[in-house]
Design a protein around this motif. Structure first.
Motif, PDB file in Angstrom:
ATOM      1  N   UNK A  12       0.806  -1.219   0.000  1.00 60.80           N
ATOM      2  CA  UNK A  12       0.000   0.000   0.000  1.00 60.80           C
ATOM      3  C   UNK A  12       0.841   1.273   0.000  1.00 60.80           C
ATOM      4  N   UNK A  13       2.158   1.137   0.091  1.00 66.26           N
ATOM      5  CA  UNK A  13       3.017   2.298   0.288  1.00 66.26           C
ATOM      6  C   UNK A  13       3.607   2.828  -1.023  1.00 66.26           C
ATOM      7  N   UNK A  14       3.847   4.139  -1.006  1.00 64.91           N
ATOM      8  CA  UNK A  14       4.459   4.812  -2.156  1.00 64.91           C
ATOM      9  C   UNK A  14       5.727   5.529  -1.688  1.00 64.91           C
ATOM     10  N   UNK A  15       6.819   5.239  -2.355  1.00 61.13           N
ATOM     11  CA  UNK A  15       8.117   5.783  -1.960  1.00 61.13           C
ATOM     12  C   UNK A  15       8.737   6.554  -3.123  1.00 61.13           C
ATOM     13  N   UNK A  16       9.308   7.712  -2.808  1.00 56.87           N
ATOM     14  CA  UNK A  16      10.098   8.468  -3.778  1.00 56.87           C
ATOM     15  C   UNK A  16      11.576   8.189  -3.525  1.00 56.87           C
ATOM     16  N   UNK A  17      12.272   7.740  -4.556  1.00 56.95           N
ATOM     17  CA  UNK A  17      13.724   7.560  -4.490  1.00 56.95           C
ATOM     18  C   UNK A  17      14.356   8.607  -5.387  1.00 56.95           C
ATOM     19  N   UNK A  18      15.239   9.411  -4.823  1.00 54.44           N
ATOM     20  CA  UNK A  18      15.918  10.431  -5.608  1.00 54.44           C
ATOM     21  C   UNK A  18      17.415  10.318  -5.400  1.00 54.44           C
ATOM     22  N   UNK A  19      18.169  10.381  -6.486  1.00 51.96           N
ATOM     23  CA  UNK A  19      19.616  10.266  -6.341  1.00 51.96           C
ATOM     24  C   UNK A  19      20.314   9.945  -7.642  1.00 51.96           C
ATOM     25  N   UNK A  20      21.501   9.366  -7.514  1.00 47.60           N
ATOM     26  CA  UNK A  20      22.358   9.058  -8.654  1.00 47.60           C
ATOM     27  C   UNK A  20      21.980   7.713  -9.253  1.00 47.60           C
ATOM     28  N   UNK A  21      21.505   7.745 -10.487  1.00 46.13           N
ATOM     29  CA  UNK A  21      21.089   6.527 -11.184  1.00 46.13           C
ATOM     30  C   UNK A  21      22.295   5.956 -11.920  1.00 46.13           C
ATOM     31  N   UNK A  22      22.567   4.688 -11.694  1.00 44.96           N
ATOM     32  CA  UNK A  22      23.744   4.024 -12.261  1.00 44.96           C
ATOM     33  C   UNK A  22      23.304   2.783 -13.024  1.00 44.96           C
ATOM     34  N   UNK A  23      23.890   2.568 -14.175  1.00 44.25           N
ATOM     35  CA  UNK A  23      23.648   1.338 -14.928  1.00 44.25           C
ATOM     36  C   UNK A  23      24.735   0.337 -14.553  1.00 44.25           C
ATOM     37  N   UNK A  24      24.341  -0.772 -13.921  1.00 41.93           N
ATOM     38  CA  UNK A  24      25.276  -1.832 -13.561  1.00 41.93           C
ATOM     39  C   UNK A  24      25.384  -2.826 -14.713  1.00 41.93           C
ATOM     40  N   UNK A  25      26.580  -2.957 -15.242  1.00 38.93           N
ATOM     41  CA  UNK A  25      26.856  -3.829 -16.388  1.00 38.93           C
ATOM     42  C   UNK A  25      27.742  -4.971 -15.897  1.00 38.93           C
ATOM     43  N   UNK A  26      27.292  -6.190 -16.100  1.00 41.56           N
ATOM     44  CA  UNK A  26      28.049  -7.367 -15.656  1.00 41.56           C
ATOM     45  C   UNK A  26      28.535  -8.159 -16.856  1.00 41.56           C
ATOM     46  N   UNK A  27      29.813  -8.469 -16.864  1.00 43.39           N
ATOM     47  CA  UNK A  27      30.404  -9.348 -17.874  1.00 43.39           C
ATOM     48  C   UNK A  27      30.762 -10.647 -17.159  1.00 43.39           C
ATOM     49  N   UNK A  28      30.109 -11.742 -17.549  1.00 50.71           N
ATOM     50  CA  UNK A  28      30.256 -13.018 -16.868  1.00 50.71           C
ATOM     51  C   UNK A  28      31.109 -13.978 -17.721  1.00 50.71           C
ATOM     52  N   UNK A  29      31.986 -14.707 -17.058  1.00 46.63           N
ATOM     53  CA  UNK A  29      32.789 -15.660 -17.813  1.00 46.63           C
ATOM     54  C   UNK A  29      33.619 -16.572 -16.934  1.00 46.63           C
ATOM     55  N   UNK A 109      30.957  -1.238 -14.908  1.00 48.19           N
ATOM     56  CA  UNK A 109      31.099  -2.544 -15.540  1.00 48.19           C
ATOM     57  C   UNK A 109      31.937  -3.446 -14.648  1.00 48.19           C
ATOM     58  N   UNK A 110      31.351  -4.550 -14.230  1.00 46.99           N
ATOM     59  CA  UNK A 110      32.055  -5.514 -13.386  1.00 46.99           C
ATOM     60  C   UNK A 110      32.315  -6.786 -14.184  1.00 46.99           C
ATOM     61  N   UNK A 111      33.562  -7.210 -14.200  1.00 50.27           N
ATOM     62  CA  UNK A 111      33.919  -8.463 -14.862  1.00 50.27           C
ATOM     63  C   UNK A 111      33.995  -9.547 -13.790  1.00 50.27           C
ATOM     64  N   UNK A 112      33.166 -10.567 -13.944  1.00 49.12           N
ATOM     65  CA  UNK A 112      33.075 -11.639 -12.950  1.00 49.12           C
ATOM     66  C   UNK A 112      33.445 -12.955 -13.603  1.00 49.12           C
ATOM     67  N   UNK A 113      34.504 -13.569 -13.098  1.00 52.68           N
ATOM     68  CA  UNK A 113      34.970 -14.846 -13.628  1.00 52.68           C
ATOM     69  C   UNK A 113      34.990 -15.877 -12.507  1.00 52.68           C
ATOM     70  N   UNK A 114      34.430 -17.038 -12.782  1.00 55.54           N
ATOM     71  CA  UNK A 114      34.377 -18.111 -11.780  1.00 55.54           C
ATOM     72  C   UNK A 114      33.721 -17.625 -10.488  1.00 55.54           C
ATOM     73  N   UNK A 115      32.625 -16.854 -10.653  1.00 58.74           N
ATOM     74  CA  UNK A 115      31.845 -16.325  -9.521  1.00 58.74           C
ATOM     75  C   UNK A 115      32.628 -15.371  -8.628  1.00 58.74           C
ATOM     76  N   UNK A 116      33.652 -14.722  -9.187  1.00 59.28           N
ATOM     77  CA  UNK A 116      34.437 -13.760  -8.414  1.00 59.28           C
ATOM     78  C   UNK A 116      34.699 -12.515  -9.263  1.00 59.28           C
ATOM     79  N   UNK A 117      34.434 -11.348  -8.681  1.00 59.21           N
ATOM     80  CA  UNK A 117      34.694 -10.105  -9.405  1.00 59.21           C
ATOM     81  C   UNK A 117      36.203  -9.879  -9.491  1.00 59.21           C
TER      82      UNK A 117
END
Length: 328
Positions: A12-29, A109-117
């Motif tokens: 039932x609640x409404x929340x305003x979030x204001x701030x720095x919007x970041x695009x999280x990019x993950x490269x998995x391998x 951009x985070x590069x994650x290999x074998x489940x480790x950044x």
């Protein structure tokens, strides 16, 4: 305390979030060999994914918990900004308060290999927003503030959160009947946050923000009390990683042990904490009860790799399991 009832009130609640919007990019391998060109791992890329980060991840957490959320901030004008809008729309996050700006969309951009950044690349501009963009943000806040039950300021020090904007936001919150306003702070901006309802620094931020080196429980408590006094805020919640969190409120100190079973990735855990705390509090929980709820929410997301969010059902399960263990 009936936590289930509090959690059921989230929808039932409404929340305003204001701030720095970041695009999280993950490269998995996978990384199974070292490059012959330099002593670095060679990553065999298997997949790439995008998630909303920063204030976007706070909004994503609010949406995942079943509440209504509006996001306000800035993004760029290119293809990556379109990806961000698409992601937010998929999460059913209202983006009428998100404005396009000449600066590029902030990307991590985070590069994650074998489940480790193994490495992270940041693309960003940190200068404060210009007068035109600030006018757009304040206009959106003024026109919509009465629609919300609470406000979250997500400060990643990328230019959106300024002293002028926070001052305006707090004036609007007060005029709207004293809306609960929580801040996820950044070092260097602590003086912006005077009079807010809650700040949620991690231990390092609390140490630097208070000027007190946190080495043990005594110095932790000294730092938290100093922050609360200096900022004249309603409460301070210091997150402490695998040590849990500590709440300073109403002349009392509450040490809350971690609810995490395993810790794989702390990315975005602070976003989960402030989202769950704010929703719990505006849904009828006391400050300590809201902190317990947030602690269980964080304990769930750190058990997953990558920026994560949790659900009401997962938090209920975690809380009920803790209650059952306490009754044994």
């Amino acid at each position: 305390m009936d936590y289930n009832k509090i959690l059921d009130n989230f929808s039932d609640k409404r929340i305003l979030v204001i701030g720095d919007i970041i695009l999280d990019h993950f490269v998995w391998g996978n990384a199974e060999r070292i490059s012959p060109e330099a002593p670095v791992p060679v990553v065999d890329v298997q997949d790439e994914t995008y998630l909303p980060g920063g204030a976007g991840n706070v909004a994503n957490n609010i949406a995942s918990l079943g509440a209504h959320v509006s996001l306000s901030g800035i993004i760029g004008t290119g293809f990556k900004a379109d990806i961000m809008c698409s992601l937010l729309n998929e999460k059913k996050i209202d983006i009428s308060g998100v404005f396009r700006d000449s600066r590029p969309t902030t990307i991590k951009t985070r590069v994650i290999a074998n489940n480790q950044q193994i490495v992270r690349f940041d693309r960003e501009q940190r200068e404060p927003v210009g007068a035109k963009t600030l006018k757009s943000l304040t206009g959106f806040i003024a026109s919509n503030i009465t629609k919300f039950d609470g406000i979250i300021v997500s400060d990643y020090k990328k230019g959106v959160i300024t002293a002028q904007l926070v001052k305006f936001l707090m004036e609007q919150a007060k005029a709207a009947g004293g809306l609960f306003a929580a801040v996820d702070p950044k070092v260097g901006h602590f003086h912006y946050y005077k009079g807010v309802s809650l700040i949620t620094p991690n231990k390092k931020e609390a140490s630097e923000g208070s000027g007190i080196s946190i080495r043990d429980t005594q110095s932790l408590e000294k730092a938290g009390l100093k922050l609360q006094k200096d900022l004249k805020c309603g409460a301070v919640l210091i997150t402490r990683g695998d040590e849990g969190m500590t709440l300073f409120h109403d002349n009392k100190i509450h040490h809350i042990p971690t609810a995490a079973k395993e810790v794989f990735d702390v990315t975005g855990a602070g976003d989960t904490v402030i989202a769950a705390f704010t929703l719990a509090y505006v849904s009828g929980a006391s400050m300590p009860e809201a902190a317990v709820t947030a602690n269980h929410a964080a304990g769930i997301v750190v058990g997953e790799v990558g920026t994560a969010a949790t659900t009401v059902d997962q938090i209920k399960k975690s809380l009920n399991a803790a209650t059952a263990r306490a009754d044994d």
